[in-house]
Write a protein that holds these residues in place. Sequence first.
Motif, PDB file in Angstrom:
ATOM      1  N   ALA A 156       0.812  -1.214   0.000  1.00 36.23           N
ATOM      2  CA  ALA A 156       0.000   0.000   0.000  1.00 36.23           C
ATOM      3  C   ALA A 156       0.847   1.266   0.000  1.00 36.23           C
ATOM      4  N   GLY A 157       2.069   1.185   0.524  1.00 36.84           N
ATOM      5  CA  GLY A 157       2.919   2.363   0.634  1.00 36.84           C
ATOM      6  C   GLY A 157       3.725   2.640  -0.614  1.00 36.84           C
ATOM      7  N   PRO A 158       4.471   3.754  -0.603  1.00 36.15           N
ATOM      8  CA  PRO A 158       5.260   4.155  -1.770  1.00 36.15           C
ATOM      9  C   PRO A 158       6.610   3.455  -1.890  1.00 36.15           C
ATOM     10  N   LEU A 159       7.033   2.778  -0.811  1.00 32.78           N
ATOM     11  CA  LEU A 159       8.333   2.117  -0.792  1.00 32.78           C
ATOM     12  C   LEU A 159       8.226   0.794  -0.054  1.00 32.78           C
ATOM     13  N   ALA A 160       9.114  -0.134  -0.386  1.00 31.67           N
ATOM     14  CA  ALA A 160       9.130  -1.432   0.291  1.00 31.67           C
ATOM     15  C   ALA A 160       9.859  -1.332   1.627  1.00 31.67           C
ATOM     16  N   GLY A 161       9.568  -2.281   2.492  1.00 34.68           N
ATOM     17  CA  GLY A 161      10.254  -2.348   3.776  1.00 34.68           C
ATOM     18  C   GLY A 161       9.322  -2.355   4.964  1.00 34.68           C
ATOM     19  N   GLY A 162       8.102  -1.824   4.780  1.00 38.49           N
ATOM     20  CA  GLY A 162       7.159  -1.823   5.886  1.00 38.49           C
ATOM     21  C   GLY A 162       7.693  -1.084   7.092  1.00 38.49           C
ATOM     22  N   MET A 163       7.515  -1.663   8.279  1.00 41.59           N
ATOM     23  CA  MET A 163       7.946  -1.007   9.508  1.00 41.59           C
ATOM     24  C   MET A 163       9.463  -0.957   9.634  1.00 41.59           C
TER      25      MET A 163
END
Length: 541
Positions: A156-163
């Motif tokens: 859902a976000g603009p970049l990978a990696g999450g928290m």
Amino acid sequence: MPNKPFAITLKPGTSLANLTGTWRTTRPVYLDRLPPCNNACPAGENIQGWLFHAESGDYEQAWRVLVQDNPLPAVMGRVCYHPCEGACNRGQLDSPVGINSVERFLGDEAIKLGWKFNAPATASGKKVLVVGAGPSGLSAAYHLARMGHQVEIHEAGPLAGGMMRFGIPKYRLPREVLDAEVQRILDMGVTLKLNTKVENIALSMKQHGFDAAFLAVGAHIGKRTFIPSGDAAHIIDAVSVLRSMEGEDKPMLGRKVIVYGGGNTAIDVARSVKRMGAEPIVVYRRTRDKAPAHDFEIEEALQEGVMIKWLSTIKQADAGAITVEKMALDDKGYPQPTGEFETLEADSVVLALGQDVDLSLLEGVSGLEIVDGTVQVSPNMMTGHPGIFAGGDMVPSERTVTVAVGHGKKAALNINAWLNDATYEPAPKHELAGFDKINPWYYSDADKTVRPMLDIIRRQTSFDEVQGGLDETNALFEARRCLSCGNCFECDNCYGVCPDNAVIKLGPGKRFKFNYDYCKGCGMCATECPCGAIKMVPEET
């Protein structure tokens, strides 16, 4: 006829002069015990296995053994709280092996030298959707791709990696390190779709022809609490603050920042705003020993000038100030209000009281059970809806990167089995190699190598990485501190101490075997084995 004592059941035609093994009541056997570090790793790493290669200087092979279980070693070497080291038997001898330090060294070497993952298995023809590009989703995608499945990550976000990106500050995890390890996974053929929020998991699976799905949505929603406040009070949640750190426009918090909470997120926010020139004060209702944050994080924050008010709670927030009530411990150790108040300057209040997961994508999906904001899963990580699995922050567990990576691997193994109409059965664990199985006097004292820290001025004024890594010399030394608990490393002790020459060397890497015709069962080999890789068992009659 009852069994005769083994001492008089001699083989016909033999003599005690040359075959002495007939007098045994117990016999030695070689075995592999489970090292406590392996047993304690939430990601299921074969720690002793990759340390074996690292201590011989074969760093690439060590890395390849490591990434069989965990595709993010450079990240894990920075953010894992290394429960393996807490379980390390060497900690009872001098200090634990710096496992996390060596893991980081191997991860950094892989990035520097451009090591790539091995080619995936033959394509299975199966298609799996992974929701969320955080540690659990990336881990699952990696393992599923290795098995030959077509994997697509929707983030859902603009970049990978999450928290890892939006919840861990740059001074703990440089973004170029995270980006490099994410890209290596994508290079395997994993598809990543950013800014793609899954609104309904069942509908997405049906529309795009996915055979299974793994849900790995992170806990991105900050919890709130009621604090009486005026209209002009500036109150914001910690997750929003940390997320905004990734953008060009840093959060406008003012100079006096109150952080409410005692977990790692609270400490991360306080240390981050300190680097932005603010004066943070952490307010926590209990004592330091009860704080959820790791003590070394608290200590580093104090070193950097973060003030912490223990046994305090916020009663009122107004424009420019907050009112704090001091607490006192009762006879059971619980904090109780005292009626004593204090006013603190505050341009903003940051709530660091925990996070929740957005579960809206599950609405209308049959068979799911949700308890206290988490999805209930069976031991194989599958939800109550066939083909939909979940892990990481979405399920009841400790919310750490290491646990999430372990969930991703476990889910991938079970998804692979489910796609093949099978059941995944993990290999049975060996018995644990406790400290009582070790002969510590065989090992030289060698204290753990401490990783270098950035000087305090730069720690207070920049987001440069706080903790450095080991160089090759130190990493090699640290790997060689491993005791090889429970597993033969061919030291030749059994060969040297056997009074009957009953131990046969099989060659480098092949270990030993016993010639039971000559072994009397004296147990010298088991007693003198440094690492507990020999056990005496009753003789067969």
